[in-house]
Write an enzyme that holds these catalytic residues in place. Sequence first.
Site, PDB file in Angstrom:
ATOM      1  N   GLY B  46       0.815  -1.206   0.000  1.00  0.00           N
ATOM      2  CA  GLY B  46       0.000   0.000   0.000  1.00  0.00           C
ATOM      3  C   GLY B  46       0.839   1.241   0.000  1.00  0.00           C
ATOM      4  O   GLY B  46       1.678   1.408   0.870  1.00  0.00           O
ATOM      5  N   THR B  47       0.625   2.092  -0.945  1.00  0.00           N
ATOM      6  CA  THR B  47       1.418   3.330  -1.061  1.00  0.00           C
ATOM      7  C   THR B  47       1.022   4.014  -2.349  1.00  0.00           C
ATOM      8  O   THR B  47       0.626   3.349  -3.297  1.00  0.00           O
ATOM      9  CB  THR B  47       2.924   3.003  -1.172  1.00  0.00           C
ATOM     10  OG1 THR B  47       3.459   2.827   0.119  1.00  0.00           O
ATOM     11  CG2 THR B  47       3.699   4.094  -1.857  1.00  0.00           C
ATOM     12  N   THR B  48       1.164   5.313  -2.383  1.00  0.00           N
ATOM     13  CA  THR B  48       1.255   5.993  -3.672  1.00  0.00           C
ATOM     14  C   THR B  48       2.418   6.967  -3.591  1.00  0.00           C
ATOM     15  O   THR B  48       2.471   7.794  -2.692  1.00  0.00           O
ATOM     16  CB  THR B  48      -0.024   6.770  -4.002  1.00  0.00           C
ATOM     17  OG1 THR B  48      -1.132   5.867  -3.946  1.00  0.00           O
ATOM     18  CG2 THR B  48       0.039   7.368  -5.401  1.00  0.00           C
TER      19      THR B  48
END
Lengths: 226, 270
Positions: B46-48
């Site tokens: 999960g990450t942007t």
Amino acid sequence: MPLPYYVSPEQMMQDKAEYAQKGISKGRSTIVIEYVDGILFFADNPSLSLNKISEVYDRIAFAGAGKYSEFESLRKAGIRHADLKGYAYSREDVTAKSLANAYSQSLGTMFSQELKPLEVEILVAEVHEGQGMNEIYRILYDGNICDEKGYTVIGGKSEAIKIYLKDKYKANMPIEEAIKLSVEALETGVNIKLTKENMEVAVLDRKRNGRKFRRIRIDELTAFLG
Amino acid sequence: MWNSSFYDYLATECPNLLPQSGVNQNEINLSSNLINREALKNIPHGTTVLALKYKDGVIIAGDRRATEGYQISARRVEKVYRCDDYSAIAISGAAGACIEMAKLLQVELEHYEKLEGVPLTTEGKANKLSQMIKGNLPFAMQGMIVIPIFAGYDLKREEGRIYKYDVTGGRYEETDYYATGSGGKDARSTLKKFFSTGMSEEKAIQLALESLYDASEEDVGTAGPDIVRGIYPTVKVIKNTGIEDVDMASIESVYKRLIAEKQKSSKKEK
């Protein structure tokens, strides 16, 4: 069967020391001097690319005198030592004291075990927040280590330059004064005329964020020296 | 004798300090395919993070959330790291491995600069990172993936540059912008729509923040602006004067404006 020559240990050490001193005395000198914001390094160096002064870590710098190839490999070993320690532990755990000890150990071992001693004299300095808290270590070719305060000199004519600095050095000088004093000391001690192209100058400036080491460019030198 | 690489120095002198030192090589060789397909499904990804070029250089930004499965494990994680005065890395993948690699890259670049007396070129830095990701492949096969974006200001070409990577260390230069992580695709949609060449710094920062906002609306792994706690994405600007952080106050004001606009338009819909 021919007998091997006997040389007494005293004689051997003395010969090695003389050899190393002779090599160092041929080289030019480097001054390290404390000023109000940190520590100033001033080298008489005709080359623009072969440096005698170098950054080692956030607050630590290195200066070498004598045989370039030899102090250059010591400089690189020092950077590796510091970066490895900082990576494995934390950046604050890298200290000049531990680095100076490591240098002292390896120079001492080389002096007693190798046929040819290293013809070098090196300096390790660390800038600290408070005035008078700085650390300056001078390490000799045989591993001897000296803790210096205020100013010190390595290289060829170091004794003559030290005598000049002894009278003229004041604590908490501004940077211009420290640079001017270094020029005078080198010119009087060695009896030469320095040009700006021959000056390698750098500082460990405690006012900087992060890495404290900074080289003083030639145009800044012109401004400082007038 | 060693070269000027800290990574190579570690590999020969202290291999136990390398990021992939915890991997048991035999175990991987025996049953690599079996473990790994399962492991890869479950890794937190999960990450942007994103980077985009603008008039004077490049902007690099990332959200602050770390997840463990369906749980939020941290709200203030830093995903954008300064590498040196002219480059930064934004990380996506398994947190531990990512942070370690970012730290190692920082030391690597500084080490080279000190030993050689000159910094690496932007291309050289990006290439070194490529080799480090490749070295991480055994670890990646066990799920510890590291997929960063590298952005830097190229002093010779006088422009910002963006590189993206794959798991094997493959390095691809992007011409305008890129976003990666679980919300990367959503951020890229916004970037694609609104990006134009030669944007001002202010516009580019706004676009970066809006892209992260859009990603947070679509992706559970990406955090939006957290107004209650005052946690906002990190943004760094890299240009010819060096790298600087965009201060939290201006990021906050961009978001407040954006949210006000969105509230206005949703009221109209009603």
